[in-house]
Design a protein around this motif. Structure first.
Motif, PDB file in Angstrom:
ATOM      1  N   GLY A  76       0.764  -1.240   0.000  1.00 41.72           N
ATOM      2  CA  GLY A  76       0.000   0.000   0.000  1.00 41.72           C
ATOM      3  C   GLY A  76       0.796   1.292   0.000  1.00 41.72           C
ATOM      4  O   GLY A  76       0.210   2.371  -0.073  1.00 41.72           O
ATOM      5  N   TYR A  77       2.116   1.217   0.089  1.00 42.28           N
ATOM      6  CA  TYR A  77       2.927   2.435  -0.013  1.00 42.28           C
ATOM      7  C   TYR A  77       2.854   2.973  -1.441  1.00 42.28           C
ATOM      8  O   TYR A  77       2.631   2.212  -2.384  1.00 42.28           O
ATOM      9  N   HIS A  78       3.036   4.262  -1.612  1.00 46.99           N
ATOM     10  CA  HIS A  78       3.105   4.902  -2.924  1.00 46.99           C
ATOM     11  C   HIS A  78       4.569   4.979  -3.339  1.00 46.99           C
ATOM     12  O   HIS A  78       5.455   5.009  -2.491  1.00 46.99           O
ATOM     13  N   VAL A  79       4.832   5.058  -4.633  1.00 48.32           N
ATOM     14  CA  VAL A  79       6.184   5.301  -5.128  1.00 48.32           C
ATOM     15  C   VAL A  79       6.275   6.775  -5.482  1.00 48.32           C
ATOM     16  O   VAL A  79       5.439   7.297  -6.212  1.00 48.32           O
ATOM     17  N   GLU A  80       7.285   7.434  -4.943  1.00 44.91           N
ATOM     18  CA  GLU A  80       7.548   8.822  -5.301  1.00 44.91           C
ATOM     19  C   GLU A  80       8.852   8.867  -6.083  1.00 44.91           C
ATOM     20  O   GLU A  80       9.887   8.419  -5.590  1.00 44.91           O
ATOM     21  N   VAL A  81       8.789   9.360  -7.314  1.00 46.95           N
ATOM     22  CA  VAL A  81       9.973   9.530  -8.156  1.00 46.95           C
ATOM     23  C   VAL A  81      10.403  10.989  -8.019  1.00 46.95           C
ATOM     24  O   VAL A  81       9.601  11.891  -8.240  1.00 46.95           O
ATOM     25  N   VAL A  82      11.669  11.203  -7.645  1.00 49.61           N
ATOM     26  CA  VAL A  82      12.189  12.560  -7.452  1.00 49.61           C
ATOM     27  C   VAL A  82      13.298  12.804  -8.462  1.00 49.61           C
ATOM     28  O   VAL A  82      14.242  12.010  -8.560  1.00 49.61           O
ATOM     29  N   VAL A 133      15.669   9.422  -8.066  1.00 45.72           N
ATOM     30  CA  VAL A 133      15.669   8.533  -6.900  1.00 45.72           C
ATOM     31  C   VAL A 133      14.221   8.180  -6.594  1.00 45.72           C
ATOM     32  O   VAL A 133      13.294   8.900  -6.983  1.00 45.72           O
ATOM     33  N   LEU A 134      14.048   7.077  -5.889  1.00 46.38           N
ATOM     34  CA  LEU A 134      12.703   6.615  -5.549  1.00 46.38           C
ATOM     35  C   LEU A 134      12.533   6.525  -4.040  1.00 46.38           C
ATOM     36  O   LEU A 134      13.468   6.177  -3.322  1.00 46.38           O
ATOM     37  N   ARG A 135      11.322   6.830  -3.609  1.00 44.00           N
ATOM     38  CA  ARG A 135      10.948   6.684  -2.204  1.00 44.00           C
ATOM     39  C   ARG A 135       9.638   5.917  -2.136  1.00 44.00           C
ATOM     40  O   ARG A 135       8.777   6.072  -2.993  1.00 44.00           O
ATOM     41  N   ALA A 136       9.481   5.123  -1.103  1.00 42.00           N
ATOM     42  CA  ALA A 136       8.191   4.511  -0.784  1.00 42.00           C
ATOM     43  C   ALA A 136       7.598   5.367   0.321  1.00 42.00           C
ATOM     44  O   ALA A 136       8.263   5.647   1.325  1.00 42.00           O
ATOM     45  N   VAL A 137       6.354   5.826   0.133  1.00 41.12           N
ATOM     46  CA  VAL A 137       5.714   6.727   1.088  1.00 41.12           C
ATOM     47  C   VAL A 137       4.340   6.166   1.437  1.00 41.12           C
ATOM     48  O   VAL A 137       3.563   5.835   0.541  1.00 41.12           O
ATOM     49  N   ASN A 138       4.042   6.082   2.756  1.00 44.90           N
ATOM     50  CA  ASN A 138       2.708   5.607   3.129  1.00 44.90           C
ATOM     51  C   ASN A 138       1.769   6.781   3.362  1.00 44.90           C
ATOM     52  O   ASN A 138       2.171   7.943   3.246  1.00 44.90           O
ATOM     53  N   ASP A 139       0.517   6.494   3.677  1.00 47.40           N
ATOM     54  CA  ASP A 139      -0.496   7.535   3.834  1.00 47.40           C
ATOM     55  C   ASP A 139      -0.217   8.475   5.005  1.00 47.40           C
ATOM     56  O   ASP A 139      -0.707   9.594   5.019  1.00 47.40           O
ATOM     57  N   VAL A 167      10.971  15.818 -15.119  1.00 44.80           N
ATOM     58  CA  VAL A 167      12.157  16.115 -15.927  1.00 44.80           C
ATOM     59  C   VAL A 167      12.995  17.273 -15.392  1.00 44.80           C
ATOM     60  O   VAL A 167      14.093  17.501 -15.895  1.00 44.80           O
ATOM     61  N   TYR A 168      12.505  18.007 -14.400  1.00 38.37           N
ATOM     62  CA  TYR A 168      13.264  19.133 -13.867  1.00 38.37           C
ATOM     63  C   TYR A 168      13.639  18.881 -12.411  1.00 38.37           C
ATOM     64  O   TYR A 168      12.849  18.318 -11.638  1.00 38.37           O
ATOM     65  N   GLU A 169      14.837  19.295 -12.050  1.00 33.57           N
ATOM     66  CA  GLU A 169      15.338  19.118 -10.693  1.00 33.57           C
ATOM     67  C   GLU A 169      14.303  19.593  -9.674  1.00 33.57           C
ATOM     68  O   GLU A 169      13.739  20.675  -9.810  1.00 33.57           O
ATOM     69  N   GLY A 170      14.044  18.743  -8.696  1.00 29.44           N
ATOM     70  CA  GLY A 170      13.108  19.078  -7.636  1.00 29.44           C
ATOM     71  C   GLY A 170      11.684  18.610  -7.891  1.00 29.44           C
ATOM     72  O   GLY A 170      10.889  18.530  -6.961  1.00 29.44           O
ATOM     73  N   GLN A 171      11.338  18.301  -9.139  1.00 30.07           N
ATOM     74  CA  GLN A 171       9.994  17.807  -9.427  1.00 30.07           C
ATOM     75  C   GLN A 171       9.831  16.395  -8.877  1.00 30.07           C
ATOM     76  O   GLN A 171      10.794  15.629  -8.790  1.00 30.07           O
ATOM     77  N   ARG A 172       8.584  16.062  -8.543  1.00 31.72           N
ATOM     78  CA  ARG A 172       8.253  14.732  -8.026  1.00 31.72           C
ATOM     79  C   ARG A 172       7.031  14.200  -8.753  1.00 31.72           C
ATOM     80  O   ARG A 172       6.187  14.972  -9.186  1.00 31.72           O
ATOM     81  N   TRP A 173       6.948  12.889  -8.827  1.00 33.86           N
ATOM     82  CA  TRP A 173       5.776  12.244  -9.397  1.00 33.86           C
ATOM     83  C   TRP A 173       5.450  11.047  -8.523  1.00 33.86           C
ATOM     84  O   TRP A 173       6.356  10.326  -8.098  1.00 33.86           O
ATOM     85  N   THR A 174       4.174  10.838  -8.236  1.00 36.65           N
ATOM     86  CA  THR A 174       3.758   9.756  -7.346  1.00 36.65           C
ATOM     87  C   THR A 174       2.935   8.719  -8.102  1.00 36.65           C
ATOM     88  O   THR A 174       2.082   9.072  -8.909  1.00 36.65           O
ATOM     89  N   PHE A 175       3.208   7.452  -7.805  1.00 41.20           N
ATOM     90  CA  PHE A 175       2.489   6.326  -8.387  1.00 41.20           C
ATOM     91  C   PHE A 175       1.897   5.478  -7.272  1.00 41.20           C
ATOM     92  O   PHE A 175       2.507   5.322  -6.224  1.00 41.20           O
ATOM     93  N   THR A 176       0.723   4.911  -7.536  1.00 40.56           N
ATOM     94  CA  THR A 176       0.181   3.868  -6.669  1.00 40.56           C
ATOM     95  C   THR A 176      -0.215   2.710  -7.565  1.00 40.56           C
ATOM     96  O   THR A 176      -0.597   2.912  -8.724  1.00 40.56           O
ATOM     97  N   LEU A 177      -0.123   1.506  -7.039  1.00 41.31           N
ATOM     98  CA  LEU A 177      -0.494   0.344  -7.855  1.00 41.31           C
ATOM     99  C   LEU A 177      -1.952   0.405  -8.258  1.00 41.31           C
ATOM    100  O   LEU A 177      -2.305   0.008  -9.358  1.00 41.31           O
ATOM    101  N   SER A 178      -2.827   0.945  -7.433  1.00 42.64           N
ATOM    102  CA  SER A 178      -4.246   1.009  -7.782  1.00 42.64           C
ATOM    103  C   SER A 178      -4.480   1.907  -8.993  1.00 42.64           C
ATOM    104  O   SER A 178      -5.347   1.631  -9.807  1.00 42.64           O
ATOM    105  N   GLN A 179      -3.681   3.000  -9.146  1.00 40.97           N
ATOM    106  CA  GLN A 179      -3.802   3.856 -10.333  1.00 40.97           C
ATOM    107  C   GLN A 179      -3.481   3.048 -11.575  1.00 40.97           C
ATOM    108  O   GLN A 179      -4.168   3.129 -12.577  1.00 40.97           O
TER     109      GLN A 179
END
Length: 120
Positions: free
Chosen positions: A25-31, A48-54, A100-112
């Motif tokens: 259930g953690y989300h993936v955050e791409v930084v 880099v990738l982070r796993a982030v929970n609710d 694509v730009y330094e500092g931007q983040r994108w979040t993924f969840t498996l349910s999406q």
């Protein structure tokens, strides 16, 4: 004396543990750490990738060999979009986007990823 990463560095996780967190259930955050650029037909940058929970608990992805010379934990970085996309697809995501730009983040969840439908 061996270091127990679970006790000493609670904010990091190896690839096997990262996959378990995402499946639980953690989300993936791409930084994006460095602006992406195109060289020939390949996009390069540093992600880099982070796993982030609710609750906002973050676990930074580290290499399977988390310790290198000098007892430093090595953060897993992706230097091409191909490597990043391959890793995310292996985690179970069927649709992938990336910052694509330094500092931007994108979040993924498996349910999406599972909610995507295709038309024939």
């Amino acid at each position: 004396m061996a270091m127990d990463l679970a006790k000493e560095a609670p904010n990091v996780v190896t690839e096997a543990g990262f996959k378990d967190l995402i499946e639980s259930g953690y989300h993936v955050e791409v930084v994006c750490k460095v602006d992406a650029y195109r060289k020939n037909s390949v996009w390069h940058g540093v992600w880099v990738l982070r796993a982030v929970n609710d609750e906002g608990v973050e676990k930074q992805l580290v290499t399977a060999r988390a310790r290198t010379a000098g007892d430093h934990i090595q953060i897993r970085t992706f230097k091409t979009v191909t490597g990043l996309v391959s890793f995310l697809i292996d985690l179970g995501f069927s649709v992938v986007a990336f910052p694509v730009y330094e500092g931007q983040r994108w979040t993924f969840t498996l349910s999406q990823s599972e909610d995507i439908s295709t038309e024939d």
